[in-house]
Design an enzyme around this catalytic site. Structure first.
Site, PDB file in Angstrom:
ATOM      1  N   LYS A  88       4.407   2.386  -6.186  1.00  8.16           N
ATOM      2  CA  LYS A  88       3.402   3.297  -5.518  1.00  8.16           C
ATOM      3  C   LYS A  88       4.111   4.406  -5.312  1.00  8.16           C
ATOM      4  CE  LYS A  88       0.409  -0.098  -4.001  1.00  8.16           C
ATOM      5  NZ  LYS A  88      -0.525  -1.001  -2.923  1.00  8.16           N
ATOM      6  N   LYS A 129      -0.802  -4.579 -13.384  1.00  6.16           N
ATOM      7  CA  LYS A 129      -1.989  -5.474 -12.534  1.00  6.16           C
ATOM      8  C   LYS A 129      -3.035  -4.694 -12.273  1.00  6.16           C
ATOM      9  CE  LYS A 129      -0.860  -4.800  -7.716  1.00  6.16           C
ATOM     10  NZ  LYS A 129      -1.501  -5.113  -6.599  1.00  6.16           N
ATOM     11  N   LYS A 186      -6.763  -1.373  -7.171  1.00  2.00           N
ATOM     12  CA  LYS A 186      -7.648  -0.537  -6.508  1.00  2.00           C
ATOM     13  C   LYS A 186      -7.685   0.744  -6.556  1.00  2.00           C
ATOM     14  CE  LYS A 186      -8.044  -3.561  -2.446  1.00  2.00           C
ATOM     15  NZ  LYS A 186      -6.692  -3.037  -1.886  1.00  2.00           N
TER      16      LYS A 186
END
Ligand code: AQP
Length: 331
Positions: free
Chosen positions: A114, A195, A198
């Site tokens: 991230k 993966k 969102k």
């Protein structure tokens, strides 16, 4: 093996909930709710680790709560609440932050992923797994039903709890991650080696639980598939079609070998059309309930208020135990 007594899990209100969140997490929670005491949280404090708009955050909290209920979580059986409504999460996170080690947090792959490519990241993103450990340990949870991506965080939670127990005396129950074999990791439709997420750059990455039939049709039609038209489950060699087969299998309960046999020689186009129907029909009742719940925010708010009251009762006891051991209250 004795049945697990309590499970804890949560989802960040960071955007549109998608099939990965549903199949990897919420569907499992619903399945468990007749056998365990389920505590399910909307983890809004975690959502603040990325740049956020407070108005959008509030709206997302309501949407996630409505999806929990629409997907079948029953407030008579499970406790549903918003993380920030129970102050014990933040307090225990500080205590555990003093027990966790910088090096072990720096090894977390989610932080690396991230943070990748960003000019700066918040300290909150770095300490995210410590807050997650507090979430779990406060409820004496034996099991944590999560997607594969969260396994490393549950392991860190165990390590920190073990260290705390060894240093200050037995305080926390060590939780086990509960992860679906196939489907613990639903992959992005546009990039089946990563993966479904969102916060993916493109909405074509995910099927949102709110997507209408036309959008679902378009997204599945354009989903990346692999060379060779054979429909078989081989995640390494054929990640695209394997991911679509996984979604099909988890939604219908049909085994991979049954699906492979049924679709032998049928081609990707045919399979995708049938998968579209399966997704649309599975999401339809959930979406109908979701729309009804959105029209009654007071009812959803009351469920969250009652959930927070029960959660605070359980969490308060654990926090007090930890504070005493840590030297903050007379023993
Ligand atoms: N692709 C996935 N496959 C299976 N399970 C998944 N989960 C998330 N994505 C998949 C599971 O959903 C739960 C809640 O996840 P989260 O939203 O709190 O955080 P996340 O794992 O970071 O999910 P996203 O979609 O990638 O969110 P953003 O983009 O906001 O970070 C967890 O149990 C997770 O395993």
């Amino acid at each position: 093996m004795p049945l697990p007594k309590r499970s804890f899990s949560g989802i960040q209100p960071t955007g549109n909930l998608h099939l990965g969140n549903y199949l990897g997490a919420i569907k499992q929670w619903v399945k468990l709710q007749d056998t365990v005491d389920g505590i399910y949280c909307i983890v809004d404090l975690h959502a603040c680790t990325a740049t956020h708009d407070p108005v959008v955050l509030r709206r997302s909290v309501s949407a996630v709560a409505a999806f929990y209920l629409a997907a079948g979580l029953d407030p008579a059986k499970s406790t549903i609440f918003v993380q920030s409504a129970v102050g014990a999460h933040s307090e225990l996170a500080w205590i555990l932050g003093c027990v966790a080690r910088f090096g072990e947090l720096a090894r977390m792959t989610q932080f690396k992923e991230k943070g990748e490519g960003r000019e700066s990241v918040s300290v909150g993103l770095f300490t995210y797994p410590v807050l997650m450990a507090a979430d779990i340990l406060l409820y004496d949870a034996n099991v944590v039903p999560v997607g594969e991506d969260q396994k490393q965080h549950v392991e860190l939670c165990r390590d920190v709890a073990e260290r705390f127990n060894a240093t200050f005396g037995d305080t926390f129950i060590l939780p086990e991650p509960l992860i679906l074999g196939t489907g613990g990791r639903i992959m992005g439709l546009d990039q089946p080696t990563k993966k479904m997420s969102k916060s993916a750059g493109s909405p074509n990455n995910y099927i949102a639980l709110e997507d209408d039939p036309d959008t679902i049709t378009r997204k599945i039609k354009t989903a990346v598939t692999d060379t060779g038209g054979q429909i078989c489950y081989a995640p390494e060699e054929k990640p695209g079609i394997s991911n679509l087969l996984t979604i099909y299998s988890l939604l219908t309960g049909e085994t991979m070998s049954d699906l492979e046999a049924r679709y032998t020689g049928k081609g990707y186009g045919f399979f995708k059309r049938e998968l579209t129907e399966v997704v649309v029909e599975n999401l339809r009742p959930l979406q109908t309930r979701y729309r009804a719940l959105k029209k009654d925010p007071a009812a959803v708010g009351e469920i969250l208020r009652q959930g927070a009251e029960r959660a605070a009762g359980i969490a308060g006891k654990t926090l007090s135990r930890a504070r005493k051991r840590f030297g903050m209250e007379p023993v």
